[in-house]
Scaffold this motif. Structure first.
Motif, PDB file in Angstrom:
ATOM      1  N   VAL A 311      32.319  37.244  41.094  1.00 35.91           N
ATOM      2  CA  VAL A 311      33.578  36.520  40.952  1.00 35.91           C
ATOM      3  C   VAL A 311      34.717  37.477  40.629  1.00 35.91           C
ATOM      4  O   VAL A 311      35.796  37.406  41.217  1.00 35.91           O
ATOM      5  CB  VAL A 311      33.454  35.433  39.867  1.00 35.91           C
ATOM      6  CG1 VAL A 311      34.795  34.768  39.614  1.00 35.91           C
ATOM      7  CG2 VAL A 311      32.403  34.393  40.270  1.00 35.91           C
ATOM      8  N   GLY A 312      34.482  38.375  39.700  1.00 34.51           N
ATOM      9  CA  GLY A 312      35.532  39.304  39.293  1.00 34.51           C
ATOM     10  C   GLY A 312      36.020  40.186  40.417  1.00 34.51           C
ATOM     11  O   GLY A 312      37.211  40.523  40.492  1.00 34.51           O
ATOM     12  N   GLU A 313      35.125  40.568  41.313  1.00 31.52           N
ATOM     13  CA  GLU A 313      35.502  41.444  42.422  1.00 31.52           C
ATOM     14  C   GLU A 313      36.145  40.701  43.583  1.00 31.52           C
ATOM     15  O   GLU A 313      36.899  41.299  44.364  1.00 31.52           O
ATOM     16  CB  GLU A 313      34.257  42.186  42.939  1.00 31.52           C
ATOM     17  CG  GLU A 313      33.672  43.171  41.940  1.00 31.52           C
ATOM     18  CD  GLU A 313      32.313  43.692  42.371  1.00 31.52           C
ATOM     19  OE1 GLU A 313      32.069  43.752  43.599  1.00 31.52           O
ATOM     20  OE2 GLU A 313      31.500  44.041  41.493  1.00 31.52           O
ATOM     21  N   ASN A 314      35.870  39.392  43.702  1.00 35.65           N
ATOM     22  CA  ASN A 314      36.254  38.687  44.928  1.00 35.65           C
ATOM     23  C   ASN A 314      37.221  37.526  44.754  1.00 35.65           C
ATOM     24  O   ASN A 314      37.804  37.070  45.747  1.00 35.65           O
ATOM     25  CB  ASN A 314      34.988  38.166  45.626  1.00 35.65           C
ATOM     26  CG  ASN A 314      34.091  39.296  46.096  1.00 35.65           C
ATOM     27  OD1 ASN A 314      34.467  40.081  46.950  1.00 35.65           O
ATOM     28  ND2 ASN A 314      32.893  39.393  45.520  1.00 35.65           N
ATOM     29  N   SER A 315      37.409  37.022  43.554  1.00 36.97           N
ATOM     30  CA  SER A 315      38.274  35.853  43.375  1.00 36.97           C
ATOM     31  C   SER A 315      39.642  36.239  42.835  1.00 36.97           C
ATOM     32  O   SER A 315      39.816  36.470  41.626  1.00 36.97           O
ATOM     33  CB  SER A 315      37.626  34.832  42.430  1.00 36.97           C
ATOM     34  OG  SER A 315      38.504  33.747  42.216  1.00 36.97           O
ATOM     35  N   ALA A 316      40.620  36.298  43.708  1.00 37.70           N
ATOM     36  CA  ALA A 316      42.000  36.557  43.283  1.00 37.70           C
ATOM     37  C   ALA A 316      42.506  35.433  42.394  1.00 37.70           C
ATOM     38  O   ALA A 316      43.290  35.661  41.465  1.00 37.70           O
ATOM     39  CB  ALA A 316      42.895  36.718  44.510  1.00 37.70           C
TER      40      ALA A 316
END
Length: 380
Positions: A311-316
């Motif tokens: 989530v941290g890497e992919n959810s703006a």
């Protein structure tokens, strides 16, 4: 070519990666799933190890296999770093089963199977809890009876330590500084999620506790809640402790709020006006924001806030929501930078921000392999 095999056992799965550590590239990646779940599936983790060996036949070079690295969930307060596995270490992991009854037994079964499969290859245990063994006493101590703390080991241990350690070091590199020079807040946001306050390269506080249930709202875990809730539910419904514990771990969190534990689905539903999805997303980001504020106070100075994991890497959306309203504290994201998709470590904060906001992809397997070789270097 120096190879390291990394094994990561879940309660019903084995993830594996075979790494060429000279070129730092993956030679084989795979997963064995549904272990012990139904007739016809892989019976147990020992049988799962045999499946892994079959799948690695072409890529594995036993003559160049330097080590087997194992992710072990719970090291209690016994292990402060990666450890060369012997019979005594296995006995200690077994002693710690009450702290991780779902994971340590399968970790141990896989270790024993790997030792049998590779009797001449060093095996190294890398513990999820080890990075957090630098927590000071005021951070890890719960205000509970002395016999609970001393006899039963009730304290904050924290998890995701391998990821937090890797990401905090990579974030320091991105800042152009040594880890010992940097204070940061690392947000590991996946289906499981945790926050870590890192001062000068060492963990000084973290959101997960005795178990991975405490802290942030997660995919299926509740995170923080009034400790009296389980007793209240037991009185009102007649449910037992095991059933309530399972509900808080497997049927709560985003799943309970929005009917899904996938942030992508929740984000899409919230955008279309689904009120339950909007509440879940807002509550998820609010809890993260509270922890950022708490760890800002704990650290006193924060050089970076770092997002990692799925989530941290992919959810703006989550990244923006997690720092919304913190601009006066010098923490913000640039909409343009935050919205750009990338697999690289990068800044997403605006140029004027006093505190860097970063996205750093985690790589727990490389970290486990590095730590395994580090142990062998010390032993040699």
């Amino acid at each position: 070519m120096k190879q390291v095999l990394v094994l990561n056992s879940g309660s019903s799965s084995i993830k594996y990666q075979l790494l060429d550590m000279d070129d730092r590239k993956r030679l084989a990646v795979g997963i064995v799933e549904r272990i012990g779940e139904s007739a016809g599936s892989v019976a147990d983790h020992a049988a799962g190890m045999r499946v892994v060996l079959d799948e690695l036949q072409e890529a594995l070079d036993r003559s160049n296999l330097a080590a087997v690295g194992h992710r072990v969930v719970h090291g209690g307060d016994r292990f402060r770093g990666p450890t060369l596995i012997d019979d005594e270490v296995c006995d200690t992991i077994r002693d710690l089963i009450p702290l991780a009854p779902l994971h340590n037994p399968t970790n141990l079964t896989l270790i024993e199977a790997a030792r049998s499969a590779f009797p001449d290859t060093p095996q190294v245990a890398v513990f999820d809890t080890a990075f957090h063994q630098t927590l000071p006493a005021p951070a890890y101590t719960y205000a509970v009876p002395k016999e609970w703390r001393e006899d039963l080991g009730v304290r904050r241990y924290g998890f995701h330590g391998t990821s937090h350690q890797y990401v905090s070091r990579r974030a320091a590199e991105l800042l152009g500084r040594r880890p010992e020079e940097v204070n940061m807040i690392v947000l590991h946001l996946g289906n499981g999620a945790s926050v870590c306050a890192v001062r000068e390269g060492k963990s000084v506080d973290t959101s997960m506790g005795l178990t991975p249930l405490e802290g942030l709202i997660m995919g299926t875990r509740s995170g923080d809640l009034d400790p009296a809730v389980p007793a209240y539910i037991a009185r009102q419904t007649g449910r037992g402790a095991e059933e309530i514990d399972a509900t808080l771990n497997k049927e709560s969190g985003l799943l309970a709020l929005a009917g899904s534990n996938d942030l992508r689905d929740i984000d899409a539903a919230a955008t279309k006006g689904d009120e339950a999805a909007r509440l879940a997303l807002d509550a998820y980001c609010y809890r993260i924001r509270k922890y950022i504020g708490a760890y800002l106070a704990a650290l006193g100075r924060v050089d970076a806030v770092v997002f990692t994991a799925g989530v941290g890497e992919n959810s703006a959306t989550v990244r923006a929501g997690a720092v919304a309203g913190l601009e006066k504290l010098g923490i913000a994201v640039s909409p343009k930078r935050n919205g750009q998709e990338s697999k690289e470590a990068r800044y997403i904060s605006p140029y004027w921000a006093e505190t860097a906001v970063l996205v750093v992809p985690t790589d727990e397997e490389i970290e486990i392999a590095d730590q395994a070789l580090e142990v062998l270097g010390r032993a040699g």
